[in-house]
Design a protein around this motif. Structure first.
Motif, mmCIF file in Angstrom:
data_model
loop_
_atom_site.group_PDB
_atom_site.id
_atom_site.type_symbol
_atom_site.label_atom_id
_atom_site.label_comp_id
_atom_site.label_asym_id
_atom_site.label_seq_id
_atom_site.Cartn_x
_atom_site.Cartn_y
_atom_site.Cartn_z
ATOM 1 N N LYS A 1 0.825 -1.222 0.000
ATOM 2 C CA LYS A 1 0.000 0.000 0.000
ATOM 3 C C LYS A 1 0.855 1.265 0.000
ATOM 4 N N VAL B 1 -0.438 11.277 -0.534
ATOM 5 C CA VAL B 1 -0.985 12.603 -0.835
ATOM 6 C C VAL B 1 0.046 13.655 -0.441
ATOM 7 N N GLY C 1 2.894 8.519 13.019
ATOM 8 C CA GLY C 1 1.804 8.314 12.055
ATOM 9 C C GLY C 1 1.689 9.389 10.990
ATOM 10 N N LEU C 2 2.803 9.994 10.616
ATOM 11 C CA LEU C 2 2.720 11.063 9.615
ATOM 12 C C LEU C 2 3.239 10.654 8.237
ATOM 13 N N GLY C 3 3.623 9.395 8.080
ATOM 14 C CA GLY C 3 3.968 8.940 6.734
ATOM 15 C C GLY C 3 5.442 8.701 6.466
ATOM 16 N N LYS C 4 6.251 8.594 7.503
ATOM 17 C CA LYS C 4 7.691 8.368 7.282
ATOM 18 C C LYS C 4 7.926 6.989 6.671
ATOM 19 N N THR C 5 7.300 5.991 7.284
ATOM 20 C CA THR C 5 7.465 4.626 6.768
ATOM 21 C C THR C 5 6.895 4.519 5.360
ATOM 22 N N HIS C 6 5.752 5.153 5.169
ATOM 23 C CA HIS C 6 5.101 5.120 3.852
ATOM 24 C C HIS C 6 6.072 5.655 2.782
ATOM 25 N N ARG D 1 -2.573 7.829 10.747
ATOM 26 C CA ARG D 1 -3.067 6.491 11.047
ATOM 27 C C ARG D 1 -4.411 6.595 11.779
ATOM 28 N N GLU E 1 -7.217 7.653 9.369
ATOM 29 C CA GLU E 1 -7.750 6.518 8.605
ATOM 30 C C GLU E 1 -8.610 5.624 9.498
HETATM 31 N N1 LIG Z 1 0.644 11.767 2.722
HETATM 32 C C1 LIG Z 1 -0.027 10.633 2.919
HETATM 33 N N2 LIG Z 1 -0.926 10.210 2.021
HETATM 34 C C2 LIG Z 1 -1.628 9.080 2.225
HETATM 35 N N3 LIG Z 1 -1.491 8.286 3.296
HETATM 36 C C3 LIG Z 1 -0.605 8.649 4.220
HETATM 37 C C4 LIG Z 1 0.179 9.826 4.085
HETATM 38 N N4 LIG Z 1 0.985 9.929 5.149
HETATM 39 C C5 LIG Z 1 0.722 8.869 5.927
HETATM 40 N N5 LIG Z 1 -0.229 8.096 5.377
HETATM 41 C C6 LIG Z 1 -0.786 6.853 5.953
HETATM 42 O O1 LIG Z 1 -0.817 7.007 7.372
HETATM 43 C C7 LIG Z 1 -0.477 5.789 8.014
HETATM 44 C C8 LIG Z 1 0.710 6.020 8.928
HETATM 45 O O2 LIG Z 1 1.871 6.287 8.142
HETATM 46 P P1 LIG Z 1 3.315 5.723 8.503
HETATM 47 O O3 LIG Z 1 3.225 4.373 9.121
HETATM 48 O O4 LIG Z 1 4.170 5.884 7.311
HETATM 49 O O5 LIG Z 1 3.719 6.763 9.617
HETATM 50 P P2 LIG Z 1 5.080 6.907 10.402
HETATM 51 O O6 LIG Z 1 5.399 8.356 10.339
HETATM 52 O O7 LIG Z 1 6.087 5.951 9.910
HETATM 53 O O8 LIG Z 1 4.603 6.532 11.861
HETATM 54 P P3 LIG Z 1 5.418 5.916 13.116
HETATM 55 O O9 LIG Z 1 6.074 7.084 13.740
HETATM 56 O O10 LIG Z 1 4.316 5.373 13.954
HETATM 57 O O11 LIG Z 1 6.357 4.907 12.589
HETATM 58 C C9 LIG Z 1 -0.197 4.792 6.911
HETATM 59 O O12 LIG Z 1 -1.347 4.021 6.690
HETATM 60 C C10 LIG Z 1 0.097 5.662 5.699
HETATM 61 O O13 LIG Z 1 -0.256 5.035 4.495
#
Ligand SMILES: Nc1ncnc2c1ncn2[C@@H]1O[C@H](COP(=O)(O)OP(=O)(O)OP(=O)(O)O)[C@@H](O)[C@H]1O
Length: 441
Positions: free
Chosen positions: A110, A117, A150-155, A309, A312
């Motif tokens: 995913k 976005v 949960g701000l999208g770093k891993t994504h 997260r 969603e």
């Molecule tokens: N810009 C974006 N567009 C669409 N979905 C996003 C976006 N940013 C984050 N998400 C979604 O939000 C969820 C959390 O993102 P992710 O796991 O990448 O966060 P993280 O910053 O790695 O969090 P953590 O600090 O908990 O590791 C995921 O389901 C991801 O797909």
């Protein structure tokens, strides 16, 4: 709402999995297939009548409990024997977990650029990630992405992985959390397999390391990672690191590692603004085949401000709630579905409404409050409005800054502190704030 029942079933399964043994789970639950939700009743297909009886007798309360947790007022489900139901449950791409044996890497399908976005909060990190994906090892090395939970770093990291895998199929990609790296290192030391460990990490072309802040204080891991880093860097292999804070704020990080983390590009991801949150929800809904009104999406986006997260999760909760209770998904239904999670007051107040009420109270126009004017008559009302938005909504400081004409969050903080002080020392200010709160409440 094509995929709703699958999303609901995934939530139910998660709850069940936490409450029974793995053996029970594999025996009874892996072969159940959700068929749909009809008038609030979740219909489930089971392969045999024996399974139907067994599940009904032993697991009905657990399934009902899970549905209740999702907001079903009368949790109901029905089991139907469908002989072909033994096929694996259709995988919802949103729940798909990375397969350990995927060979190439452990990337979540995913987490692609297409599903990401881009907004003002993450555009620099996104641009850097795209640049790295186009020319790994050449653009920025290492790329260090930091930001809150949960701000999208891993994504974003995985998106680089997918893109590189597609463009350069022969490159070896490795994604690892810092925790896994540490555990593997400990095992390798214990089992006398250090050479193998080193070879594994030093032979990759793209190394993605998540949550590198956890390396703090772990001397042996830092030492080993330092050598891995050097080996890859010298061979022009790409490294991407994620963290919840910038390198300078990771305490007890060896100076030589910190300086290496700062060699390439450090970029951050901030919480998304309202528009970006709405866009994320819209994309999510569309991909799940859900048709949801703009007002509902905006409502959800206003409630969850600082963790995508959770954003969603809130969407799924609202969708599940409507469908399990057999009601149309309106703004009011969304409010109800989220009322357990957010206090009613926070659910109700709209920052724009606060601006309107404060402006009216002081005989000003809302534009005066959110505009740039610094007249004395405007400054204190504006500060009060900022204070009330902070107190009565979940808006973050940068979001409040944005609402008030793109002001910096430090200006917002200053305003809030000032009003806070005044409200403690000045009776008139106290009275005005009370009146304003009543008007917006
Ligand atoms: N810009 C974006 N567009 C669409 N979905 C996003 C976006 N940013 C984050 N998400 C979604 O939000 C969820 C959390 O993102 P992710 O796991 O990448 O966060 P993280 O910053 O790695 O969090 P953590 O600090 O908990 O590791 C995921 O389901 C991801 O797909």
């Amino acid at each position: 709402m094509a995929l709703t029942h699958e999303a609901v079933w995934q939530h139910v399964l998660e709850h069940i999995r936490r409450n029974i043994t793995e053996v029970e789970y594999h025996t009874w639950f892996e072969r159940i297939r959700p068929l749909g939700i009809r008038e609030g009743v979740l219909e489930l297909a089971v392969p045999t009548s024996f399974a139907l009886d067994w599940i009904k007798r032993h697991y009905a309360p657990l399934i009902q409990e899970a549905l209740g947790l999702l907001g079903a007022q009368v949790p109901r489900f029905e089991l139907l024997v469908v002989p072909g139901a033994a096929q694996p449950v259709q995988v919802d791409i949103f729940q798909a977990v990375p397969q350990a044996d995927q060979g190439k890497s452990k990337l979540n399908p995913k987490y692609t650029f297409e599903n990401f976005v881009v907004g003002p909060n993450n555009n620099l990190a996104h641009a850097a990630a795209v640049a790295v994906a186009e020319s790994p090892g050449k653009a920025y090395n290492p790329l260090f992405i930091y930001g809150g939970v949960g701000l999208g770093k891993t994504h974003l990291m995985h998106a680089v992985g997918h893109s590189v895998a597609k463009r350069f199929p022969s490159l070896k990609i490795e994604y690892v959390s810092t925790e896994t790296f540490t555990n593997e290192l400990i095992n390798a030391i214990r089992e006398d397999r250090m050479a193998e460990f080193r070879e594994r990490y030093r032979s990759v072309d793209l190394l993605l390391v998540d949550d590198i802040q956890f390396i703090a204080g772990k001397e042996r891991t830092q030492e080993e990672f330092f050598h891995t880093f050097n080996a890859l860097f010298e061979a022009h292999k790409q490294i991407i690191l994620s963290s919840d804070r910038p390198p300078k704020d990771i305490l007890t990080l060896e100076a030589r590692l910190r300086s290496r983390f700062e060699w390439g590009l450090i970029t951050d991801i901030q919480p998304p603004d309202l528009e970006t949150r709405i866009a994320i929800l819209k994309m999510n809904a569309e991909q799940r085949g859900l048709r949801i009104g703009e007002d509902v999406l905006e409502y959800i986006a206003r409630q969850v401000t600082s963790n995508i997260r959770e954003l969603e999760g809130a969407l799924m909760r609202v969708v599940a709630y409507a469908s399990l209770n057999g009601v149309e998904l309106t703004r009011q239904v969304a409010a109800k579905a989220l009322s357990d999670i957010f206090a009613p007051r926070e659910v109700e107040v709209d920052p724009q409404e606060i601006v309107r009420v404060v402006a009216e109270h002081f005989g000003l126009r809302p534009e005066d409050l959110v505009g740039g004017g610094r007249r004395k008559e405007v400054v204190l009302p504006r500060q009060m409005a900022m204070f009330l938005v902070r107190e009565l909504t979940r808006a973050s400081l940068p979001e409040i800054g944005q609402l008030f004409g793109g002001r910096d969050h430090t200006t917002v903080l200053y305003a809030i502190q000032k009003v806070q002080e005044l409200s403690e020392s000045d009776r008139e200010v106290q009275a005005i704030l009370r009146t304003l709160k009543e008007k917006v409440g």
